[in-house]
Design a protein around this motif. Structure first.
Motif, PDB file in Angstrom:
ATOM      1  N   ALA A   1     -17.853   0.877   1.238  1.00 15.41           N
ATOM      2  CA  ALA A   1     -18.777   0.242   2.176  1.00 15.41           C
ATOM      3  C   ALA A   1     -18.206  -1.070   2.693  1.00 15.41           C
ATOM      4  CB  ALA A   1     -20.121   0.004   1.497  1.00 15.41           C
ATOM      5  N   ARG A   2     -17.546  -1.841   1.817  1.00 16.90           N
ATOM      6  CA  ARG A   2     -16.905  -3.086   2.255  1.00 16.90           C
ATOM      7  C   ARG A   2     -15.789  -2.798   3.254  1.00 16.90           C
ATOM      8  NH1 ARG A   2     -14.739  -5.823  -2.881  1.00 16.90           N
ATOM      9  NH2 ARG A   2     -13.778  -7.142  -1.274  1.00 16.90           N
ATOM     10  N   VAL A   3     -15.012  -1.762   2.991  1.00 17.14           N
ATOM     11  CA  VAL A   3     -13.925  -1.396   3.897  1.00 17.14           C
ATOM     12  C   VAL A   3     -14.478  -0.989   5.258  1.00 17.14           C
ATOM     13  CG1 VAL A   3     -12.121   0.306   4.303  1.00 17.14           C
ATOM     14  CG2 VAL A   3     -12.351  -0.746   2.049  1.00 17.14           C
ATOM     15  N   SER A   4     -15.528  -0.163   5.247  1.00 19.78           N
ATOM     16  CA  SER A   4     -16.129   0.279   6.499  1.00 19.78           C
ATOM     17  C   SER A   4     -16.692  -0.899   7.291  1.00 19.78           C
ATOM     18  CB  SER A   4     -17.235   1.301   6.208  1.00 19.78           C
ATOM     19  OG  SER A   4     -17.860   1.708   7.397  1.00 19.78           O
ATOM     20  N   GLN A   5     -17.327  -1.844   6.597  1.00 18.68           N
ATOM     21  CA  GLN A   5     -17.874  -3.021   7.271  1.00 18.68           C
ATOM     22  C   GLN A   5     -16.767  -3.846   7.909  1.00 18.68           C
ATOM     23  OE1 GLN A   5     -20.941  -3.742   7.836  1.00 18.68           O
ATOM     24  NE2 GLN A   5     -20.689  -5.797   8.683  1.00 18.68           N
ATOM     25  N   PHE A   6     -15.646  -3.994   7.208  1.00 18.09           N
ATOM     26  CA  PHE A   6     -14.520  -4.757   7.771  1.00 18.09           C
ATOM     27  C   PHE A   6     -13.967  -4.071   9.014  1.00 18.09           C
ATOM     28  CE2 PHE A   6      -9.868  -4.979   8.043  1.00 18.09           C
ATOM     29  CZ  PHE A   6      -9.723  -6.317   8.388  1.00 18.09           C
TER      30      PHE A   6
ATOM     31  N   PRO B   1      -0.894   9.055  -1.926  1.00 24.30           N
ATOM     32  CA  PRO B   1       0.154   8.041  -2.103  1.00 24.30           C
ATOM     33  C   PRO B   1      -0.114   6.822  -1.224  1.00 24.30           C
ATOM     34  CG  PRO B   1       0.890   9.716  -0.581  1.00 24.30           C
ATOM     35  CD  PRO B   1      -0.464  10.166  -1.061  1.00 24.30           C
ATOM     36  N   LEU B   2       0.584   5.722  -1.516  1.00 21.91           N
ATOM     37  CA  LEU B   2       0.405   4.510  -0.729  1.00 21.91           C
ATOM     38  C   LEU B   2       1.365   4.519   0.455  1.00 21.91           C
ATOM     39  CD1 LEU B   2       0.086   1.838  -3.559  1.00 21.91           C
ATOM     40  CD2 LEU B   2      -1.746   2.843  -2.188  1.00 21.91           C
ATOM     41  N   PRO B   3       0.869   4.335   1.670  1.00 14.40           N
ATOM     42  CA  PRO B   3       1.756   4.335   2.832  1.00 14.40           C
ATOM     43  C   PRO B   3       2.479   3.003   2.976  1.00 14.40           C
ATOM     44  CG  PRO B   3      -0.478   3.932   3.547  1.00 14.40           C
ATOM     45  CD  PRO B   3      -0.552   4.154   2.053  1.00 14.40           C
ATOM     46  N   ALA B   4       3.614   3.028   3.604  1.00 12.97           N
ATOM     47  CA  ALA B   4       4.374   1.808   3.869  1.00 12.97           C
ATOM     48  C   ALA B   4       3.946   1.248   5.210  1.00 12.97           C
ATOM     49  CB  ALA B   4       5.882   2.110   3.860  1.00 12.97           C
ATOM     50  N   THR B   5       2.954   0.374   5.174  1.00 11.12           N
ATOM     51  CA  THR B   5       2.413  -0.206   6.404  1.00 11.12           C
ATOM     52  C   THR B   5       1.757  -1.533   6.082  1.00 11.12           C
ATOM     53  OG1 THR B   5       1.015   0.228   8.334  1.00 11.12           O
ATOM     54  CG2 THR B   5       0.184   0.944   6.198  1.00 11.12           C
ATOM     55  N   ASP B   6       1.276  -2.218   7.090  1.00  6.89           N
ATOM     56  CA  ASP B   6       0.645  -3.513   6.865  1.00  6.89           C
ATOM     57  C   ASP B   6      -0.766  -3.318   6.309  1.00  6.89           C
ATOM     58  OD1 ASP B   6      -1.447  -3.880   9.353  1.00  6.89           O
ATOM     59  OD2 ASP B   6       0.315  -2.687   9.925  1.00  6.89           O
ATOM     60  N   PRO B   7      -1.343  -4.374   5.683  1.00  6.06           N
ATOM     61  CA  PRO B   7      -2.646  -4.225   5.011  1.00  6.06           C
ATOM     62  C   PRO B   7      -3.769  -3.743   5.927  1.00  6.06           C
ATOM     63  CG  PRO B   7      -1.574  -6.236   4.291  1.00  6.06           C
ATOM     64  CD  PRO B   7      -0.745  -5.695   5.409  1.00  6.06           C
ATOM     65  N   GLU B   8      -3.878  -4.281   7.131  1.00  4.61           N
ATOM     66  CA  GLU B   8      -5.000  -3.890   7.984  1.00  4.61           C
ATOM     67  C   GLU B   8      -4.895  -2.434   8.426  1.00  4.61           C
ATOM     68  OE1 GLU B   8      -7.216  -5.030  12.195  1.00  4.61           O
ATOM     69  OE2 GLU B   8      -5.979  -6.532  11.173  1.00  4.61           O
TER      70      GLU B   8
ATOM     71  N   VAL C   1      -5.916  -0.337   5.479  1.00  6.03           N
ATOM     72  CA  VAL C   1      -7.372  -0.332   5.257  1.00  6.03           C
ATOM     73  C   VAL C   1      -8.063   0.544   6.298  1.00  6.03           C
ATOM     74  CG1 VAL C   1      -9.441  -1.776   5.334  1.00  6.03           C
ATOM     75  CG2 VAL C   1      -7.417  -2.555   4.074  1.00  6.03           C
ATOM     76  N   ARG C   2      -7.656   0.438   7.541  1.00  3.95           N
ATOM     77  CA  ARG C   2      -8.248   1.270   8.592  1.00  3.95           C
ATOM     78  C   ARG C   2      -7.982   2.757   8.324  1.00  3.95           C
ATOM     79  NH1 ARG C   2      -9.928  -1.077  13.379  1.00  3.95           N
ATOM     80  NH2 ARG C   2      -9.617  -3.349  13.547  1.00  3.95           N
ATOM     81  N   ALA C   3      -6.799   3.085   7.871  1.00  3.96           N
ATOM     82  CA  ALA C   3      -6.475   4.480   7.599  1.00  3.96           C
ATOM     83  C   ALA C   3      -7.301   5.020   6.442  1.00  3.96           C
ATOM     84  CB  ALA C   3      -4.981   4.608   7.294  1.00  3.96           C
ATOM     85  N   VAL C   4      -7.479   4.208   5.407  1.00  5.16           N
ATOM     86  CA  VAL C   4      -8.288   4.637   4.268  1.00  5.16           C
ATOM     87  C   VAL C   4      -9.734   4.888   4.694  1.00  5.16           C
ATOM     88  CG1 VAL C   4      -9.270   3.881   2.062  1.00  5.16           C
ATOM     89  CG2 VAL C   4      -6.835   3.538   2.539  1.00  5.16           C
TER      90      VAL C   4
END
Length: 276
Positions: A203-208, A237-244, A247-250
């Motif tokens: 829910a926190r991720v979706s709000q962001f 697995p964890l993708p090699a990308t920037d944090p934002e 988070v958007r992909a997750v």
């Protein structure tokens, strides 16, 4: 002599909440009943309009009597006619022609409908107006208030007899749809496992994701990094990308996963219904 019995038709039991609106086809409508307080405010506005009309009518009758345009013997009949017009005829006409609305209901965003969700008609309006003479005018709304407190949809006595209820006509707009998986991580989303992500963190991720564009750039980077760190242990697995972007992909992958699960449940329920 043995007797054989033929099994009767299957009976479908439909469960509904006390404040739900159920159509004749047993379909529960997503209709929001208006609360007791707003309904009381709307009724008060309508009664104040009625009082103003009664005062204006009384002044008109007094002027007609003073000018000898109306004999004193007819003042009683004229007064009763005025009361009937204001308390019964006018509310019935307004409610019928406006399909359940009135000045007070327009002010609070409500309208009168049948309990099955259909539009209220002349019969319902007449019953409500006649009962309203007792529960609204003669008791200053006391009966309507007492009955409304103890009914799930704040129905007054006239509603119970007419089979009507008051519903909202103003609802909050739906929030904007959350963005999907960034195209750069579309292939990753097909194999990603986000099922272990806790609901509160999701829910926190979706709000962001929904509000990121409105954040200060420095705060946006800081929050994205914090969320990415919190989400990482639950994603594989964890993708090699920037944090934002991560988070958007997750967020998008989890939303797509929940949507697919919901569609699967609907298909299974439909299959079971067809077999029954």
């Amino acid at each position: 002599m043995a007797s054989s019995s033929t099994p009767g038709p299957a009976v479908t039991v439909v469960q509904m909440a006390a404040d739900e609106t159920l159509t004749g086809e047993a379909v529960a409508l997503d209709v929001q009943p208006i609360g007791f307080f707003l309904r009381a405010v709307g009724a008060l506005i309508d009664m104040l309009v009625g009082v103003v009309l009664l005062i204006a009518g009384a002044l008109l009758l007094g002027t007609m009597v003073a000018n000898a345009a109306l004999p004193m013997s007819a003042i009683g009949i004229a007064s009763i006619t005025l009361l009937v017009l204001v308390m019964v005829v006018l509310p019935t006409a307004v409610e019928t022609l406006s399909r359940g609305r009135s000045l007070g209901r327009l002010a609070v965003g409500a309208r009168i409908v049948r309990t099955d969700g259909g539009a209220a008609g002349f019969r319902q309006a007449v019953i409500r107006a006649l009962v309203g003479v007792l529960e609204l005018w003669f008791t200053f709304g006391a009966i309507a208030a007492v009955v409304g407190i103890f009914t799930p949809r704040a129905q007054r006595l006239g509603d119970l007899l007419a089979g009507t209820a008051s519903e909202r006509t103003r609802t909050k707009p739906l929030p904007p749809a959350a963005p999907g998986v960034p195209p750069i991580l579309a292939e990753w989303a097909r194999i990603a496992d986000v099922s272990r992500l806790p609901d509160r963190l999701a829910a926190r991720v979706s709000q962001f994701v929904r509000t990121a564009d409105a954040l200060d750039p420095a705060a946006r980077v800081r929050v994205a990094a914090s969320l990415a760190e919190a989400v990482s242990p639950f994603v594989s697995p964890l993708p090699a990308t920037d944090p934002e972007t991560f988070v958007r992909a997750v967020s998008g992958a989890r939303r797509d996963r929940e949507y697919r699960a919901l569609m699967g449940e609907n298909r299974r329920a439909a299959a079971l219904t067809e077999r029954a």
